[in-house]
Motif scaffolding. Structure first.
Motif, PDB file in Angstrom:
ATOM      1  N   UNK A  26       0.818  -1.216   0.000  1.00 12.27           N
ATOM      2  CA  UNK A  26       0.000   0.000   0.000  1.00 12.27           C
ATOM      3  C   UNK A  26       0.852   1.268   0.000  1.00 12.27           C
ATOM      4  N   UNK A  27       2.109   1.086   0.387  1.00 14.78           N
ATOM      5  CA  UNK A  27       3.027   2.231   0.381  1.00 14.78           C
ATOM      6  C   UNK A  27       3.040   2.898  -0.993  1.00 14.78           C
ATOM      7  N   UNK A  29       0.628   3.258  -2.915  1.00 16.97           N
ATOM      8  CA  UNK A  29      -0.631   3.958  -3.191  1.00 16.97           C
ATOM      9  C   UNK A  29      -0.735   5.290  -2.469  1.00 16.97           C
ATOM     10  N   UNK A  30       0.276   5.584  -1.668  1.00 12.69           N
ATOM     11  CA  UNK A  30       0.195   6.842  -0.911  1.00 12.69           C
ATOM     12  C   UNK A  30       0.223   8.022  -1.870  1.00 12.69           C
ATOM     13  N   UNK A  31      -0.730   8.892  -1.704  1.00 15.18           N
ATOM     14  CA  UNK A  31      -0.785  10.116  -2.514  1.00 15.18           C
ATOM     15  C   UNK A  31      -1.356  11.223  -1.645  1.00 15.18           C
ATOM     16  N   UNK A  32      -0.546  12.217  -1.399  1.00 10.74           N
ATOM     17  CA  UNK A  32      -0.980  13.332  -0.553  1.00 10.74           C
ATOM     18  C   UNK A  32      -1.007  14.586  -1.411  1.00 10.74           C
ATOM     19  N   UNK A 178       2.300  14.400  -3.512  1.00 15.34           N
ATOM     20  CA  UNK A 178       3.379  13.570  -2.990  1.00 15.34           C
ATOM     21  C   UNK A 178       2.983  12.115  -3.200  1.00 15.34           C
ATOM     22  N   UNK A 179       3.792  11.401  -3.955  1.00 15.81           N
ATOM     23  CA  UNK A 179       3.511   9.986  -4.223  1.00 15.81           C
ATOM     24  C   UNK A 179       4.704   9.149  -3.811  1.00 15.81           C
ATOM     25  N   UNK A 180       4.405   7.925  -3.408  1.00 10.89           N
ATOM     26  CA  UNK A 180       5.469   7.064  -2.893  1.00 10.89           C
ATOM     27  C   UNK A 180       6.490   6.724  -3.959  1.00 10.89           C
ATOM     28  N   UNK A 182       7.730   8.615  -6.158  1.00  9.33           N
ATOM     29  CA  UNK A 182       8.591   9.728  -6.546  1.00  9.33           C
ATOM     30  C   UNK A 182       9.905   9.676  -5.791  1.00  9.33           C
TER      31      UNK A 182
ATOM     32  N   UNK B   1       9.741  14.660   0.353  1.00  9.38           N
ATOM     33  CA  UNK B   1       8.719  14.191   1.299  1.00  9.38           C
ATOM     34  C   UNK B   1       8.737  12.667   1.415  1.00  9.38           C
ATOM     35  N   UNK B   2       8.833  12.044   0.244  1.00 12.70           N
ATOM     36  CA  UNK B   2       8.752  10.590   0.293  1.00 12.70           C
ATOM     37  C   UNK B   2       9.973  10.024   1.004  1.00 12.70           C
ATOM     38  N   UNK B   5       9.118  10.134   4.504  1.00 14.28           N
ATOM     39  CA  UNK B   5       8.184   9.058   4.844  1.00 14.28           C
ATOM     40  C   UNK B   5       8.911   7.720   4.935  1.00 14.28           C
ATOM     41  N   UNK B  72      -1.187   0.234   7.632  1.00 12.38           N
ATOM     42  CA  UNK B  72      -1.001  -0.791   6.604  1.00 12.38           C
ATOM     43  C   UNK B  72      -1.991  -1.955   6.698  1.00 12.38           C
ATOM     44  N   UNK B  79      -5.237   3.615   1.791  1.00 14.90           N
ATOM     45  CA  UNK B  79      -4.173   3.970   2.746  1.00 14.90           C
ATOM     46  C   UNK B  79      -4.174   5.471   3.011  1.00 14.90           C
ATOM     47  N   UNK B  80      -4.612   6.236   2.022  1.00 15.20           N
ATOM     48  CA  UNK B  80      -4.639   7.696   2.214  1.00 15.20           C
ATOM     49  C   UNK B  80      -5.694   8.106   3.245  1.00 15.20           C
ATOM     50  N   UNK B  83      -4.089   7.237   6.568  1.00 13.06           N
ATOM     51  CA  UNK B  83      -3.092   8.245   6.954  1.00 13.06           C
ATOM     52  C   UNK B  83      -3.797   9.483   7.510  1.00 13.06           C
ATOM     53  N   UNK B 140      -0.134  18.913   5.723  1.00  6.11           N
ATOM     54  CA  UNK B 140      -1.122  18.048   5.075  1.00  6.11           C
ATOM     55  C   UNK B 140      -2.236  18.857   4.401  1.00  6.11           C
TER      56      UNK B 140
END
Lengths: 183, 460
Positions: A26-27, A29-32, A178-180, A182, B1-2, B5, B72, B79-80, B83, B140
Motif C-alpha cells: 500500500x506504500x 498507493x500513498x498520494x498526498x 506527494x507519491x510514494x 517519486x 517528502x517521500x 516518509x 497498513x 491507505x490515504x 493516513x 497536510x
C-alpha cells in the motif's frame, strides 16, 4: 520433562512471530495532495505612474522581482500544478493589459504567460492562469519575474491630478502531489 | 517528502515494536544488569564480568497513538484515508520514543559479606519526539484553511547519546535492609532539545491582496551540542569514540535503591535512577527565532528610475521582525529520571530440599509480585504497572513472566529467560509477546540480551 514441554511451548510461541493482516504494498498507493496559497505581489498605479517628468504619457511600465522560490527539492519533486490568481480594479477610462515573464538566473526568458486584458472602469475582475506543462517544467529555473503593465491610448490625456487607479492583487497557488514512487 | 516518509517508516516503525520499560529485567536476581536498575538489589553472587559489548544490549521504544496496523491494515480501505485518520487522530501528547543501551564493560565483586561493588561503562541513546500535530496538519492541508491557527507548541524533541561511566556499592545494612548507590559520570556525544516553543501561523483574507499570512508571538528554540554535522559526510566513526572519552560535555548523576525484606518470603524494593545533569559546552549550536510577522506579499512600485530589490527587502524585513539567533553559549540538559518499585512474595520450596543446590540465598522456586515504573519525559510522566511471576528450574534456568499496563497498551505480556551453565549466564528478555502473532498491531515492545560470567566464592 515438564521443563522441556514448557520450553517447547515457549519456543513455538516465540518462533511464530509474524506480521499479519497488513499489506506493505500500500506504500505505493500513498498520494498526498496539498495546496499552498501565497500572496505574491500587489500594486496600485495612479496617472502619475504613466507620466514622465515632462507630463508625457508613458503607457508601458515594467518591474522585476527576484523570485527564488521554485528551486527547492520539495517543489522540484512534488509540484504538480501552479496557478497565478489575479484581481484587478481599473478606474481609468482606458483598457489595460498585464503580462508576466519568468527569467532564469542569466535573465534568459523561460516563458511568458498569456497576456491578460483588463477593461476600463472595471472593479474586482478576477482571473486565474494555470501553468501548462511546458511552463511547469521550466518554472523550476525561475530566478526573476517581470511584470509588464500597459495602458491603451485614450482620447483624454492623462493628468497627475486625476484620481484614476489601476490596482492589482496577485497570489501564487502551488499544488503538490506527494507519491510514494517519486524520488 | 517521500524520503522523509521512507525514513520514518524504516526508522520509526521498527522501534514502534519496542517499549520504554525494563519490567522483565527489574529485580531479576541472577542477572548482574539488574544492579543498573536498582543499586540496592540484594545481589546474591560474588563476582561477575560482563562479556565486553555483549553483557547488555537493550532496545526499547514505543509510539502512542500509532502502530503499523493503523496504516497498513489490509482492510480494503484506502491507505490515504488511514493516513488522514492517523494525522487527525494523534495529538501533541503522542510520542515516538527510542532508547538503546549497550553495555561496553561491566564488572562486579563482593568486597565483604555485606558489600558488593560494581562498575562499568555503557553507551545510551535516548530520544523522544512528540507528535507535532499542528505542523503535520499544516503540511497536510496546505494554507487553504483560512483563519485556522497552527501552533508550534506541539513541536517538542529531546535526543541524546551518552557514554556513562559508573560505579556503585550495594551494602547490606542488616538482615532486612539492603541499600545501594551508584555514581555516574556522563560524557555526552550528542544532545538536542527544544525549549519553550510557542507561536502560531495562520492565513486570513487579505485587505490589499488575496491572503494575509501571520506569524504570531513566535518563540522557538532548539539547543544542540556535540556530534551535529551540517554535512553528514563529515562524520567519521572515530568521532564517536573520541567524543565519548573526551568528556567535552560532561555530566554527573547518581542512582539510589533499596531492598527491604519483611520476612523470608516477602520483600519490597525501590530505586530512583539518573538524577543527573549534563553541561553542554562544546560544539554548541542553539537556534532561537522570535517575533511576529505579517505579510500580504510585495508591493511593486514600477519606479523607472530606481530598481528595487524587492526580494532582498522582503527577506531583510522578515529577519528583522523575526530574527534567527545562533547561540554558542553552554546549556544544561537533564537526564530523564526514572522510579522503580516492587513487592515480591516467594513461595514453594523445592520438594527435595536437601538435593537442591540453589546458587542464591533464596531457595524458593516461585515468586509473584507487583512492580511500578515511571519516567519523567518532557511533556508527560509515563507510568507502567506490572504483575509478574518468576519460576526457577533448578540452578540452570530462571524465568519471569510479566503482565504490564503502560502508556502504550493494557495487554503487554513479557517473558525473561536467564540460564546459567557453569559460570556463563545468558539472558534474553522481551515483552509484548501477544503481538508476536502480529507485530503490526503492537505499539511497543522491548528486547534485552546479554552474556555474563558469574562466579561465587570458589573464584580465587
Amino acid at each position: 520433562m515438564k521443563m522441556y514441554i514448557y520450553l517447547m511451548v515457549l519456543g513455538c510461541f516465540l518462533l511464530k512471530s509474524c506480521v499479519r493482516d497488513v499489506d506493505f504494498d500500500q506504500l505505493d498507493d500513498i498520494e498526498i495532495n496539498t495546496i499552498h496559497n501565497f500572496s505574491l505581489i500587489h500594486f496600485d498605479m495612479e496617472p502619475s505612474n504613466f507620466l514622465d517628468d515632462f507630463e508625457n504619457e508613458v503607457l508601458m511600465s515594467s518591474d522585476t522581482i527576484a523570485l527564488p522560490i521554485f528551486g527547492g527539492n520539495y517543489t522540484v519533486n512534488y509540484l504538480n500544478q501552479a496557478e497565478l490568481k489575479y484581481k484587478f480594479s481599473n478606474s481609468f477610462d482606458r483598457n489595460g493589459s498585464l503580462e508576466i515573464e519568468f527569467l532564469d538566473a542569466y535573465n534568459g526568458s523561460l516563458f511568458t504567460l498569456q497576456k491578460i486584458y483588463i477593461d476600463a472602469n472595471i472593479s474586482n475582475f478576477e482571473v486565474t492562469q494555470e501553468f501548462d506543462d511546458f511552463e511547469l517544467q521550466r518554472v523550476f529555473d525561475t530566478e526573476r519575474m517581470v511584470v509588464n503593465l500597459k495602458l491603451s491610448n485614450g482620447s483624454n490625456p492623462l493628468d497627475q491630478n486625476q484620481t484614476y487607479l489601476f490596482s492589482s492583487q496577485m497570489a501564487l497557488l502551488l499544488y503538490y502531489k506527494v507519491k510514494a514512487g517519486d524520488d | 517528502m517521500i524520503k522523509i516518509m521512507k525514513l520514518l517508516f524504516f526508522l520509526v516503525f521498527p522501534f514502534i515494536c519496542f517499549s520504554q520499560n525494563m519490567q522483565v529485567l527489574y529485580d531479576f536476581d541472577e542477572i548482574p544488569q539488574t544492579l543498573l536498575l536498582n543499586p540496592g538489589t540484594n545481589y546474591s553472587h560474588d563476582y561477575f564480568i560482563g562479556f565486553p559489548l555483549l553483557a547488555g544490549i537493550s532496545i526499547d521504544g514505543g509510539a502512542t497513538g500509532l502502530n503499523m496496523y493503523d496504516i497498513f491494515a489490509d482492510d480494503g480501505r484506502s491507505i490515504n484515508d488511514k493516513i488522514s485518520d492517523v494525522i487527525y487522530g494523534m495529538d501533541t501528547k503522542d510520542s515516538f520514543i527510542v532508547n538503546e543501551k549497550l553495555d561496553i564493560f561491566s564488572v562486579g565483586l563482593r568486597l565483604s559479606e555485606n558489600d558488593f561493588f560494581s562498575f562499568g561503562m555503557y553507551e545510551e541513546f535516548d530520544a523522544v519526539l512528540y507528535y507535532p500535530s499542528d505542523i503535520v496538519q499544516l503540511f497536510y492541508e496546505g494554507t487553504t484553511n483560512l483563519n485556522k491557527e497552527y501552533s508550534v507548541e506541539g513541536a517538542n524533541l529531546s535526543a541524546e547519546i551518552l557514554g556513562v561511566f559508573h560505579a556503585g556499592v550495594t551494602h547490606k545494612v542488616n538482615e532486612n535492609l539492603t541499600i545501594g548507590g551508584r555514581l555516574k559520570l556522563y560524557s555526552s556525544l550528542l544532545n538536542a532539545q527544544t525549549k519553550n516553543n510557542r507561536g502560531t501561523f495562520y492565513t486570513s483574507t487579505g485587505t490589499i491582496n488575496f491572503y494575509q499570512h501571520h506569524l504570531v508571538n513566535f518563540d522557538a528554540t532548539i539547543q544542540t551540542s556535540g556530534l551535529i554535522y551540517k554535512d553528514e559526510d563529515d562524520f567519521e566513526p572515530s568521532d564517536f569514540t573520541r567524543k565519548m572519552f573526551s568528556f567535552q560535555n560532561p555530566g554527573i548523576g547518581f542512582d539510589l535503591g533499596f531492598t527491604h525484606q519483611f520476612s523470608e518470603q516477602l520483600y519490597v524494593t525501590g530505586s530512583i535512577l539518573d538524577i543527573g545533569i549534563v553541561k553542554n559546552s562544546e560544539d554548541v549550536y542553539s537556534y532561537n527565532i522570535r517575533g511576529d510577522y505579517d505579510t500580504e506579499g510585495v508591493e511593486l512600485e514600477f519606479s523607472p528610475d530606481v530598481r528595487q530589490d524587492y526580494w532582498r527587502d522582503f527577506v531583510e524585513d522578515l529577519w528583522s521582525k523575526l530574527p534567527l539567533d545562533t547561540l554558542h553559549t553552554s546549556y544544561n540538559s537533564f537526564r530523564p529520571i526514572k522510579l522503580n518499585a516492587s513487592v515480591k512474595y516467594s513461595f514453594g520450596k523445592p520438594y527435595y530440599e536437601d538435593c537442591f543446590e540453589s546458587s542464591t540465598d533464596d531457595p524458593y522456586l516461585n515468586s509473584i509480585g507487583f512492580q511500578l515504573y515511571t519516567i519523567k519525559r518532557p511533556l508527560v510522566q509515563m507510568f507502567d504497572a506490572t504483575l509478574f511471576y518468576e519460576r526457577r528450574f533448578g540452578s540452570m534456568l530462571r524465568t519471569k513472566l510479566t503482565y504490564s499496563i503502560d502508556s502504550y497498551s493494557y495487554s503487554n505480556i513479557g517473558l525473561g529467560l536467564s540460564t546459567k551453565f557453569g559460570p556463563v549466564n545468558l539472558y534474553v528478555l522481551a515483552d509484548n509477546l501477544l503481538y508476536l502473532q502480529n507485530i503490526a498491531k503492537a505499539n511497543n515492545a522491548s528486547f534485552q540480551f546479554g552474556i555474563n560470567f558469574i562466579f561465587d566464592k570458589k573464584f580465587p
